[in-house]
Structure formats: structure tokens, C-alpha cells
Design an enzyme around this catalytic site. Structure first.
Site, short mmCIF file in Angstrom:
data_model
loop_
_atom_site.label_atom_id
_atom_site.label_comp_id
_atom_site.label_asym_id
_atom_site.label_seq_id
_atom_site.Cartn_x
_atom_site.Cartn_y
_atom_site.Cartn_z
N CYS A 154 0.82 -1.22 0.00
CA CYS A 154 0.00 0.00 0.00
C CYS A 154 0.85 1.26 0.00
O CYS A 154 0.33 2.35 -0.25
CB CYS A 154 -0.92 -0.01 1.22
SG CYS A 154 -1.86 -1.53 1.34
N ASN B 132 -10.30 -0.40 0.90
CA ASN B 132 -8.83 -0.35 0.82
C ASN B 132 -8.40 -0.72 -0.60
O ASN B 132 -8.44 -1.88 -0.98
CB ASN B 132 -8.26 -1.32 1.86
CG ASN B 132 -6.74 -1.32 1.87
OD1 ASN B 132 -6.09 -0.72 1.01
ND2 ASN B 132 -6.16 -2.02 2.85
N HIS C 46 -3.10 6.43 4.18
CA HIS C 46 -3.61 5.22 3.54
C HIS C 46 -4.98 4.89 4.14
O HIS C 46 -5.16 4.95 5.35
CB HIS C 46 -2.61 4.09 3.78
CG HIS C 46 -3.08 2.76 3.29
ND1 HIS C 46 -3.75 2.61 2.10
CD2 HIS C 46 -2.99 1.52 3.84
CE1 HIS C 46 -4.05 1.33 1.94
NE2 HIS C 46 -3.61 0.65 2.98
#
Ligand code: UT7
Length: 331
Positions: free
Chosen positions: A116, A288, A258
């Protein structure tokens, strides 16, 4: 002597697939509930790629928008970096496929595997090239189709991910331009690599009938162990760039972290002592999207006139590796 320039974000774009998977859809697929997902993660829905869509398809759509926004032509791009762990193929890189799609050749194009944190790693690399005068317009993309490597029988992971791409053009700033990258920090702690891993399909465990039967090509994650590490590592990455530039958190106009879990975002905001109205959150719509969360959120906030030219923005991420990083910039 190589002249030193400044890098800045010249354009942004995003693309998410049309199909939406809601928490209520997931209730029908696995033993979960809308209530659990919303209260434990902040997510309500996520976009899912179609069977025929691969990472480079999403990246291409986002790239076109970023190129248009930057007011440049495809041919002005002189480097492509894709942050992704779910590229079209294990090799070649998705960046090379994207280069072909954009009708370009003869410059560096490569993927960054930092989970990520992939877009922040990419932006960090682009900054070095632009500041050294070796590149003028770097296309940095975070793109992910994690839903194709998700086990939809595992409620611990399958409710969490969505697909999407966020693209940015990182360019040389004009001398009088107030927009510029201020600082960036990237790091990794490989001692935790096994908390978030796709076990099969690499040289450690090549693909076989057995690996497919055991679902070993899908995302394995020890979520609650990562939870605490995520807050700590993002805090450290933010603290380093703030201290290095003698900046107080009060001087930050916007924080984009994030989007993995609303509780992680809120805990980080609290630890940094930043006003909660300055924290950008869009996890409810996209879930996500791994390396794509930050460039998607950045593009959305800019296009919605939330983040404006001249604002100071702090971006932070963490992910598989375990990697972490931050980027401090004036838009
Ligand atoms: O972007 C990549 C990096 N990854 C992350 O940032 C993930 C970080 N971790 C997280 O966001 C959270 O740890 C999760 C959202 C993954 C899990 O939330 P949690 O509050 O840490 O839950 P947990 O794993 O401790 O599980 C609590 C309970 C368990 O049940 P028992 O053992 O208490 O009976 C789980 O089985 O919640 C259960 N559970 C679920 N229940 C309903 C786990 N997933 C689900 C689910 N629906 N989808």
C-alpha cells in the site's frame, strides 16, 4: 555540476471500476454484517474490476485524466512508475504495459512492490529524478486489483479490499512556483514481512494444483498485528519529515493517510494532534485500494476543491513489507 530543481504535483487523475460491491452484498457471500464492517473499518462499499479488466486498464484511464489535468501530452512523459502488487502479470511490469498503451517508448518504466506504500515509494523516486534534472514529467501511479487475489471465503480479508487507480504527474516546478515537494521519507521493516503476504505463485512456492486448491494465491493478512504497527510507522514517517523541516503539525492544511481502516486513520490523527477536519477520509466509498488509496483521495479532494493550490499536504502510508512512508508537499 547537476543543477537542482524542485518537484511538484502537476496533475492528478483517478479511475475506479463501475461495479460496486456493498456491505449488504458481502452479507450474502460470507458470515459478516454491514454493522461489523462499518464499525470496525468505516467501509460501506467498494468498486470491483470486471473479469476482463487488469491493472494496466485501470492505470491507463487514471493516467489519461492526470495527463489532461497537467496540461501536457503523452509524449512529454519521460518516466513511468507503477506502485502495484497486483499487476497484469508477475512480469513484465505493468508500467511497461502502460507505456505501450500510451504510445510511448525509450524511457524508464518500472513497478514498485511496496504494498500500500507503493505510490509514496514511487513519488519518492520520482522526486529524486526530477530534482536532479534527469526527468521532467514522471507518471506515478498507484493501481491495484486486489479483489482478483482475494479469498471470498475468508471474512477476515474479503470485506476489506476494493479496486482502483490513482495517477499523478510529478514534474519540474518553475522557479517561481509555490507548489513543490518539501520532503519525503520511506522505510521498511522486513521482520514483519510474513504478516501480509501472497504465499504462492513466486519462487518460494510456485503455482501448482495444490496451491490453487488451498487458496494460497490470495491475500493472507494478520490484520490486528498490523493495526498497531500501521499507526506507529505512519506516525514516525510523519514525525521525521515535520521535524526535519522545523514544521509544526499546525502548519499542515490536510492529512491524507492510507485508507485501510477508519480507526487507524483516526488514531494516527489523534497521535499527530491534528484537527480532525483536516483529515481526508473516503474509505466508506472505495474501501482499501492498497497503493491507489492515496492518489485517489488526493485527486478527489483536489477536484472537489477541498485541497487547493498552495495548501500544505501531508501524506502517509504503510503496507506489505512492512513498508511505510510520508510525503510533505505544497500543492
Ligand atoms: O492495507 C494493508 C494493511 N492492512 C491493514 O491495514 C489492516 C489493519 N487491520 C485492520 O484494519 C483490522 O485489524 C481488521 C479490520 C482487519 C480486523 O479488525 P479487528 O478489530 O482487528 O478484528 P479482529 O481481527 O481482532 O477480529 C475480531 C473479531 C473476531 O471474532 P472473535 O474471535 O472475537 O469471535 C473475528 O473473527 O471479529 C471477527 N471478524 C469478523 N466478524 C464479522 C473478523 N472479520 C469479520 C467480518 N465480519 N468481516
Amino acid at each position: 555540476m547537476i543543477e537542482k530543481y524542485f518537484a511538484k504535483i502537476k496533475g492528478t487523475g483517478r479511475y475506479v471500476p463501475e461495479k460496486i460491491l456493498t456491505n449488504f452484498d458481502l452479507e450474502k457471500m460470507v458470515d459478516t454484517s454491514d454493522e461489523w464492517i462499518r464499525t470496525r473499518t468505516g467501509m460501506s462499499e467498494r468498486h470491483i474490476a470486471s473479469e476482463s479488466q487488469a491493472a494496466s486498464d485501470l492505470a491507463y484511464e487514471a493516467a489519461l485524466k492526470a495527463i489532461e489535468d497537467a496540461n501536457i501530452k503523452n509524449k512529454d512523459i519521460d518516466m513511468i512508475i507503477c506502485g502495484t502488487i497486483s499487476g497484469d502479470h508477475p512480469f513484465p511490469s505493468t508500467a511497461c504495459i502502460l507505456q505501450k498503451k500510451l504510445g510511448l517508448k525509450n524511457f524508464p518504466a518500472f513497478d514498485v512492490s511496496a504494498g500500500c506504500t507503493g505510490w509514496i515509494y514511487g513519488a519518492n523516486i520520482a522526486k529524486q529524478y526530477v530534482e536532479n534534472g534527469l526527468a521532467k514529467n514522471v507518471l506515478v501511479i498507484g493501481v491495484e486489483i486486489l479483489t482478483k487475489i482475494t479469498n471470498y471465503q475468508d471474512r477476515n480479508t474479503c470485506v476489506l479490499f476494493g479496486d482502483g487507480a490513482g495517477a499523478t504527474i510529478i514534474s519540474r516546478a518553475e522557479p517561481k512556483d509555490i507548489s513543490r515537494f518539501i520532503d519525503t521519507e520511506i522505510s521498511a521493516d522486513g521482520s514483519h514481512y510474513d504478516l501480509l503476504v501472497q504465499h504462492a505463485g513466486g519462487s518460494r512456492m510456485p503455482a501448482s494444483q495444490k496451491t490453487v486448491e488451498k487458496n494460497l494465491h490470495t491475500v493472507y493478512m494478520e490484520g490486528n498485528k498490523i493495526f498497531k504497527l500501521a499507526i506507529r510507522s505512519m506516525y514516525n514517517a510523519c514525525d521525521i519529515v515535520l521535524k526535519r523541516n522545523n514544521m509544526d503539525v499546525k502548519s499542515i492544511d490536510w492529512l491524507i493517510t492510507h485508507q485501510a481502516n477508519l480507526r487507524i486513520i483516526q488514531a494516527l490523527g489523534k497521535k499527530l494532534k491534528i484537527d480532525e477536519n483536516k483529515v481526508i477520509v473516503n474509505i466508506e466509498k472505495y474501501a482499501n485500494t492498497s497503493a491507489a488509496t492515496i492518489p485517489i483521495a488526493l485527486d478527489e479532494a483536489i477536484r472537489n476543491n477541498v485541497i487547493r493550490h498552495g495548501d500544505i499536504v501531508l501524506l502517509a502510508s504503510f503496507g506489505a513489507g512492512l513498508t511505510s512512508g510520508s510525503l510533505l508537499l505544497r500543492l
